[in-house]
Design a protein around this motif. Structure first.
Motif, PDB file in Angstrom:
ATOM      1  N   ALA A   1       0.822  -1.192   0.000  1.00 45.01           N
ATOM      2  CA  ALA A   1       0.000   0.000   0.000  1.00 45.01           C
ATOM      3  C   ALA A   1       0.872   1.265   0.000  1.00 45.01           C
ATOM      4  O   ALA A   1       0.647   2.176  -0.785  1.00 45.01           O
ATOM      5  CB  ALA A   1      -0.926  -0.019   1.201  1.00 45.01           C
TER       6      ALA A   1
ATOM      7  N   LEU B   1      -3.003   3.717  -2.377  1.00 51.65           N
ATOM      8  CA  LEU B   1      -4.277   3.651  -1.671  1.00 51.65           C
ATOM      9  C   LEU B   1      -5.271   4.696  -2.172  1.00 51.65           C
ATOM     10  O   LEU B   1      -6.413   4.735  -1.694  1.00 51.65           O
ATOM     11  CB  LEU B   1      -4.035   3.862  -0.161  1.00 51.65           C
TER      12      LEU B   1
ATOM     13  N   GLN C   1       2.386   5.681  -2.658  1.00 51.33           N
ATOM     14  CA  GLN C   1       1.227   4.993  -2.103  1.00 51.33           C
ATOM     15  C   GLN C   1       0.213   4.720  -3.202  1.00 51.33           C
ATOM     16  O   GLN C   1       0.016   5.537  -4.099  1.00 51.33           O
ATOM     17  CB  GLN C   1       0.606   5.793  -0.942  1.00 51.33           C
TER      18      GLN C   1
ATOM     19  N   TYR D   1      -1.639   5.301   7.337  1.00 53.72           N
ATOM     20  CA  TYR D   1      -1.031   4.013   7.057  1.00 53.72           C
ATOM     21  C   TYR D   1       0.426   4.240   6.681  1.00 53.72           C
ATOM     22  O   TYR D   1       0.723   5.095   5.842  1.00 53.72           O
ATOM     23  CB  TYR D   1      -1.791   3.295   5.931  1.00 53.72           C
TER      24      TYR D   1
END
Lengths: 113, 111
Positions: free
Chosen positions: A3, A27, A25, A103
């Protein structure tokens, strides 16, 4: 699929050098962050970017300069490295909306000799 | 006073018991509270977050929030050796993206 990814995982360099750490990333998040975790494991935010714009800039030496070419990437460039810069640097991302769950990437361990 | 305080531990808990991790914060305006788990040499991993007073359960994990006492805790039921890690409490004091982390509590589950 990873991710949040960072490269390199380890970085060993000498004082005075300039180095970069890359972060990506997948995501679909709009906000990305750089954190520094010192030897005592304290995690402190350095920068935050929202869709390529700087929104958080903590008290960080101006030798550190984040660059965001697009909302999926946030790189960290460090000039004139010092011994005290040795730490683990984490990239993170979150959605732009509250509660901003973040995250983290796997981290880059920087060692300055 | 630190913005987010945690007992650094180590906290040792027998396998199968309940592990209780505590965190206090200084900013009364804080709106959301996060628990992260960090294994040695790894990155912080989000376990859960809470924003309303009371309990929030997710599997073996329960987060508890008491805004009046400025206190948030994480309970881990049926502790397993794989739960051995450092647990980081993070607080969102301004209602924006900035998270302030505590220094973490090192938890060891004893088989």
């Amino acid at each position: 699929d990873t991710a949040v990814s960072q490269t390199p995982k380890y970085l060993v360099t000498q004082m005075g050098n300039d180095k970069s750490i890359k972060c990506e990333q997948n995501l679909g998040h709009d906000t990305m962050y750089w954190y520094k975790q010192d030897s005592k494991k304290f995690l402190k935010i350095m920068f935050s970017y929202n869709n390529k714009e700087l929104i958080i800039n903590e008290t960080v030496p101006n030798r550190f300069s984040p660059k965001s070419p697009d909302k999926a990437h946030l790189n960290l460039h460090i000039n004139s490295l010092e011994l005290g810069d040795s730490a683990v640097y984490f990239c993170a991302s979150s959605q732009v909306a509250w509660p901003y769950e973040q995250y983290f990437g796997p981290g880059t361990r920087l060692t300055v000799t | 006073q630190k913005e987010v305080e945690q007992n650094s531990g180590p906290l040792s808990v027998p396998e199968g018991a309940i592990a209780s991790l505590n965190c206090t914060y200084s900013d009364r305006g804080s709106q959301s509270f996060f628990w992260y788990r960090q294994y040695s040499g790894k990155s912080p991993e989000l376990i859960m977050f809470i924003y309303s007073n009371g309990d929030k359960e997710d599997g073996r994990f329960t987060a508890q929030l008491n805004k009046a006492s400025q206190y948030v805790s994480l309970l881990i039921r049926d502790s397993q050796p794989s739960d051995s890690a450092t647990y980081l409490c993070a607080v969102n004091p301004f209602g924006n993206e900035k998270l302030t982390f505590g220094t973490g509590t090192r938890l060891t589950i004893i088989p």
